[in-house]
Motif scaffolding. Structure first.
Motif, PDB file in Angstrom:
ATOM      1  N   ILE A   1     -19.638 -50.564 -18.756  1.00  0.00           N
ATOM      2  CA  ILE A   1     -20.490 -49.855 -19.360  1.00  0.00           C
ATOM      3  C   ILE A   1     -20.474 -49.691 -20.943  1.00  0.00           C
ATOM      4  O   ILE A   1     -19.377 -49.874 -21.451  1.00  0.00           O
ATOM      5  CB  ILE A   1     -20.459 -48.363 -18.989  1.00  0.00           C
ATOM      6  CG1 ILE A   1     -21.423 -47.407 -19.593  1.00  0.00           C
ATOM      7  CG2 ILE A   1     -19.009 -47.964 -19.285  1.00  0.00           C
ATOM      8  CD1 ILE A   1     -21.581 -46.073 -19.041  1.00  0.00           C
ATOM      9  N   SER A   2     -21.634 -49.633 -21.751  1.00  0.00           N
ATOM     10  CA  SER A   2     -21.590 -49.704 -23.156  1.00  0.00           C
ATOM     11  C   SER A   2     -22.813 -48.877 -23.388  1.00  0.00           C
ATOM     12  O   SER A   2     -23.810 -48.757 -22.674  1.00  0.00           O
ATOM     13  CB  SER A   2     -21.359 -51.064 -23.800  1.00  0.00           C
ATOM     14  OG  SER A   2     -22.548 -51.964 -23.598  1.00  0.00           O
ATOM     15  N   VAL A   3     -23.056 -48.558 -24.796  1.00  0.00           N
ATOM     16  CA  VAL A   3     -24.188 -47.699 -25.273  1.00  0.00           C
ATOM     17  C   VAL A   3     -24.944 -48.833 -26.000  1.00  0.00           C
ATOM     18  O   VAL A   3     -24.545 -49.501 -26.867  1.00  0.00           O
ATOM     19  CB  VAL A   3     -23.698 -46.454 -26.069  1.00  0.00           C
ATOM     20  CG1 VAL A   3     -24.771 -45.805 -26.638  1.00  0.00           C
ATOM     21  CG2 VAL A   3     -22.635 -45.569 -25.153  1.00  0.00           C
ATOM     22  N   SER A   4     -26.219 -48.576 -25.750  1.00  0.00           N
ATOM     23  CA  SER A   4     -27.158 -49.332 -26.743  1.00  0.00           C
ATOM     24  C   SER A   4     -27.094 -49.110 -28.258  1.00  0.00           C
ATOM     25  O   SER A   4     -27.010 -47.897 -28.597  1.00  0.00           O
ATOM     26  CB  SER A   4     -28.707 -49.178 -26.032  1.00  0.00           C
ATOM     27  OG  SER A   4     -29.708 -49.794 -26.889  1.00  0.00           O
TER      28      SER A   4
ATOM     29  N   LYS B   1     -19.257 -61.769  -8.326  1.00  0.00           N
ATOM     30  CA  LYS B   1     -18.514 -62.806  -8.892  1.00  0.00           C
ATOM     31  C   LYS B   1     -19.274 -63.728 -10.034  1.00  0.00           C
ATOM     32  O   LYS B   1     -18.944 -64.017 -10.941  1.00  0.00           O
ATOM     33  CB  LYS B   1     -17.540 -63.670  -7.890  1.00  0.00           C
ATOM     34  CG  LYS B   1     -16.451 -62.858  -7.234  1.00  0.00           C
ATOM     35  CD  LYS B   1     -15.604 -63.684  -6.246  1.00  0.00           C
ATOM     36  CE  LYS B   1     -15.476 -63.265  -5.142  1.00  0.00           C
ATOM     37  NZ  LYS B   1     -15.226 -64.140  -3.852  1.00  0.00           N
ATOM     38  N   ALA B   2     -20.496 -64.186  -9.257  1.00  0.00           N
ATOM     39  CA  ALA B   2     -21.167 -65.460  -9.952  1.00  0.00           C
ATOM     40  C   ALA B   2     -21.826 -64.538 -11.082  1.00  0.00           C
ATOM     41  O   ALA B   2     -22.181 -65.084 -12.091  1.00  0.00           O
ATOM     42  CB  ALA B   2     -21.964 -65.975  -8.828  1.00  0.00           C
ATOM     43  N   ILE B   3     -22.643 -63.552 -10.802  1.00  0.00           N
ATOM     44  CA  ILE B   3     -23.438 -62.655 -11.822  1.00  0.00           C
ATOM     45  C   ILE B   3     -22.988 -61.195 -11.837  1.00  0.00           C
ATOM     46  O   ILE B   3     -23.696 -60.515 -11.305  1.00  0.00           O
ATOM     47  CB  ILE B   3     -24.981 -62.941 -11.187  1.00  0.00           C
ATOM     48  CG1 ILE B   3     -25.290 -64.206 -11.204  1.00  0.00           C
ATOM     49  CG2 ILE B   3     -25.867 -62.148 -12.504  1.00  0.00           C
ATOM     50  CD1 ILE B   3     -26.463 -64.689 -10.400  1.00  0.00           C
ATOM     51  N   PRO B   4     -21.860 -61.034 -12.748  1.00  0.00           N
ATOM     52  CA  PRO B   4     -21.679 -59.427 -12.751  1.00  0.00           C
ATOM     53  C   PRO B   4     -22.565 -58.909 -13.742  1.00  0.00           C
ATOM     54  O   PRO B   4     -23.311 -59.554 -14.541  1.00  0.00           O
ATOM     55  CB  PRO B   4     -20.280 -59.715 -13.530  1.00  0.00           C
ATOM     56  CG  PRO B   4     -20.192 -60.950 -14.302  1.00  0.00           C
ATOM     57  CD  PRO B   4     -20.980 -61.891 -13.325  1.00  0.00           C
ATOM     58  N   VAL B   5     -22.719 -57.536 -13.522  1.00  0.00           N
ATOM     59  CA  VAL B   5     -23.785 -56.631 -14.325  1.00  0.00           C
ATOM     60  C   VAL B   5     -22.977 -55.760 -15.162  1.00  0.00           C
ATOM     61  O   VAL B   5     -22.027 -55.442 -14.728  1.00  0.00           O
ATOM     62  CB  VAL B   5     -24.745 -56.049 -13.314  1.00  0.00           C
ATOM     63  CG1 VAL B   5     -25.436 -57.119 -12.450  1.00  0.00           C
ATOM     64  CG2 VAL B   5     -24.132 -55.032 -12.492  1.00  0.00           C
ATOM     65  N   THR B   6     -23.608 -55.227 -16.050  1.00  0.00           N
ATOM     66  CA  THR B   6     -23.254 -54.197 -17.008  1.00  0.00           C
ATOM     67  C   THR B   6     -24.195 -53.107 -17.236  1.00  0.00           C
ATOM     68  O   THR B   6     -25.342 -53.429 -16.928  1.00  0.00           O
ATOM     69  CB  THR B   6     -23.038 -54.810 -18.379  1.00  0.00           C
ATOM     70  OG1 THR B   6     -22.083 -55.827 -18.473  1.00  0.00           O
ATOM     71  CG2 THR B   6     -22.585 -53.622 -19.415  1.00  0.00           C
ATOM     72  N   TYR B   7     -23.851 -51.729 -17.187  1.00  0.00           N
ATOM     73  CA  TYR B   7     -24.790 -50.414 -17.408  1.00  0.00           C
ATOM     74  C   TYR B   7     -24.920 -50.353 -18.983  1.00  0.00           C
ATOM     75  O   TYR B   7     -23.638 -50.251 -19.519  1.00  0.00           O
ATOM     76  CB  TYR B   7     -24.198 -49.605 -16.759  1.00  0.00           C
ATOM     77  CG  TYR B   7     -25.320 -48.516 -16.677  1.00  0.00           C
ATOM     78  CD1 TYR B   7     -26.058 -48.475 -16.034  1.00  0.00           C
ATOM     79  CD2 TYR B   7     -24.933 -47.210 -17.452  1.00  0.00           C
ATOM     80  CE1 TYR B   7     -27.265 -47.205 -15.905  1.00  0.00           C
ATOM     81  CE2 TYR B   7     -25.788 -46.133 -17.627  1.00  0.00           C
ATOM     82  CZ  TYR B   7     -27.195 -46.317 -16.376  1.00  0.00           C
ATOM     83  OH  TYR B   7     -28.031 -45.251 -16.532  1.00  0.00           O
ATOM     84  N   ILE B   8     -26.183 -50.669 -19.484  1.00  0.00           N
ATOM     85  CA  ILE B   8     -26.426 -50.385 -20.818  1.00  0.00           C
ATOM     86  C   ILE B   8     -27.073 -48.817 -21.017  1.00  0.00           C
ATOM     87  O   ILE B   8     -27.890 -48.587 -20.657  1.00  0.00           O
ATOM     88  CB  ILE B   8     -27.150 -51.192 -21.516  1.00  0.00           C
ATOM     89  CG1 ILE B   8     -26.947 -52.725 -21.281  1.00  0.00           C
ATOM     90  CG2 ILE B   8     -27.328 -50.915 -23.073  1.00  0.00           C
ATOM     91  CD1 ILE B   8     -25.720 -53.203 -22.177  1.00  0.00           C
TER      92      ILE B   8
END
Ligand code: MN
Length: 499
Positions: free
Chosen positions: A315-318, A274-281
């Motif tokens: 998710i996003s693409v670099s 909740k405090a620090i969500p992450v993303t996959y690049i």
């Protein structure tokens, strides 16, 4: 049968990019003449589903007889998936991809999951048997009507015979590594992307998502918010290479991510998420739909990756730029990012190897600074120091450059404590006592500093120097015993910052 007026009635054609119907009414799939083409849409609506569409004739007009298949056509023989017969779609719908705007029927992203030809093998009331020859789906499928529920015609889809070629072996999942070089450059033979300051992670996506660390440890449970990224891929299965990143003000912050990396308990993970969500690049693609891609050139893998990912918060693409590494380097420097990575066109994916076909260039700079004090730690560091107060000499004396609070290993933190006690001094060694001033854009005003005899020299990394000569985003690298404190000059650091 679906209601004849369904297609138009559900849509306001002036508010959706979907094509208008070319005919009216719905055909009876038991008797309508079969056409040649089929397609499957992947529809990221309120709930993700797939839409199977078969070309059939309504009089002389081809239409797409359609089923919504929540889980997609089955990939294994004998396991039926629910398919709901919906309104016929216009033939032109087969090439439709894009966004149905919010507020419209079926709002969300639509992608073509597969397309190809089909052959009707059997056709009777409530039963169709067909052979699909698509890019992803190949085989004999049966569709059986099983009843009505709430006015919706329910069918079951079976895979009778899988006719896909045998899959390639999955390649080695050891990530390819980059060689560090000093200077950004331009080059016809290169593409460049930002260096994402996070944790290198391989994602194995099929019916679920499995995340592996650089050492191939399963870290799926560590990052639940990216545990479903397989749903964002237009693929039966794929292996991605990328970086798990935590953003702070739009920039990846490894420091923030650190508090996620070693969490084990599900409750701790949930709170931290909740405090620090992450993303996959994602930045590379090793395997797709049963084919290994490691021998393909980087530009081909990038192209496939781009068409594969439906971006989401997870998710996003670099992004990639061609040829112009210097400009990208300037732009990541301005954004306070870590650096860039150059990749040579034509190069394969070399699992587990550090190659010169991938080059990393950091935009951070080094400075040698004098340690003149420290601040008390908080949280996990409450028993030790929070940050070291560092400076460099000008003709005015030792000038404060900032507080360095990151870059220390647990071992170093423990080892520094006795040293800080030994070097304690009552007098502030800095030309001006900085107590009460702010040391960086994110830190609080300096309270209750502890002063030291200024004999320690440290090498720190920083992104740039602010207009008030403060180190931006400083991180500790090492202590230096081969350099005298008096040789740490502000002038040198100013010169480095300008370079
Ligand atoms: Mn749909």
């Amino acid at each position: 049968m679906p209601d004849a007026r369904d297609y138009l009635e559900k849509r306001s054609l002036e508010r959706t990019p979907e094509p208008p119907p070319a005919t009216s009414g719905n055909v009876n799939p038991a008797v309508a003449a079969a056409g040649r083409t089929f397609m499957v849409h992947q529809h990221h609506a309120r709930s993700l589903h797939f839409d199977l569409r078969l070309e059939m004739l309504n009089g002389d007009t081809p239409v797409l007889v359609s089923w919504a298949v929540p889980k997609g056509l089955p990939g294994k023989a004998g396991k039926p998936h629910l398919a709901i017969h919906v309104e016929d779609h216009p033939f032109d719908y087969g090439s439709f991809e894009g966004t149905i705007p919010a507020g419209n029927y079926g709002a969300g992203q639509v992608r073509i999951f597969d397309s190809g030809t089909y052959e009707m093998l059997e056709q009777e009331d409530g039963k169709l048997s067909l052979r699909l020859a698509g890019n992803r789906l190949r085989g004999v499928y049966h569709l059986h009507r099983t009843g009505d529920q709430g006015g919706k015609e329910q069918w079951l889809a079976f895979l009778r015979k899988d006719e896909r070629p045998a899959p390639d072996d999955v390649p080695s999942l050891d990530p390819m590594l980059a060689t560090l070089v000093e200077e950004a450059f331009d080059g016809e033979e290169w593409i460049f992307e930002p260096k994402w300051d996070g944790v290198r992670t391989i994602a194995i996506c099929g019916g679920d998502t499995r995340l592996l660390s650089r050492r191939l440890r399963d870290v799926t449970a560590t990052y639940p918010e990216i545990g479903d990224i397989h749903r964002q891929l237009v693929a039966l299965g794929a292996v991605l290479d990328g970086e798990v990143v935590a953003f702070q003000e739009g920039v990846p912050s490894f420091e923030r991510l650190q508090s996620r990396i070693n969490l084990q308990k599900a409750h701790d993970v949930k709170e931290a998420m909740k405090a620090i969500p992450v993303t996959y690049i994602a930045f590379d693609l090793l395997y797709l739909d049963g084919r290994s891609l490691v021998a393909e050139p980087i530009e081909r893998r990038k192209e496939l990756l781009d068409s594969l990912v439906v971006p989401s918060p997870a998710i996003s693409v670099s992004p990639v730029v061609a040829k112009e590494g210097r400009a990208l380097s300037e732009s990541v420097r301005a954004k306070n990012m870590e650096g860039i990575v150059a990749k040579r066109l034509g190069s394969p994916y070399r699992s587990g190897r550090r190659s010169r076909e991938w080059l990393k260039i950091k935009v951070v700079k080094d400075a040698d600074v004098v340690v003149g004090g420290w601040t008390s730690g908080e949280g996990a560091r409450s028993a030790s120091f929070g940050a070291l107060l560092v400076g460099a000499y000008s003709e005015r004396g030792l000038e404060l450059l900032g507080a360095v609070g990151t870059g220390f290993s647990q071992q170093l933190i423990a080892e520094i404590q006795p040293l800080l006690r030994d070097l304690a001094d009552e007098d502030c060694p800095f030309a001006e006592d900085p107590t009460g001033t702010r040391l960086g854009s994110f830190s609080k005003a300096l309270r209750d500093p502890h002063w030291l005899d200024p004999v320690l020299v440290a090498r720190v990394q920083f992104r740039e120097l602010t207009s008030t000569n403060r180190l931006r985003a400083p991180a500790f690298k090492s202590f230096r015993t081969d350099k005298e404190p008096k040789d740490c000059s502000l002038e040198d650091i100013l010169a480095t910052a300008r370079s």
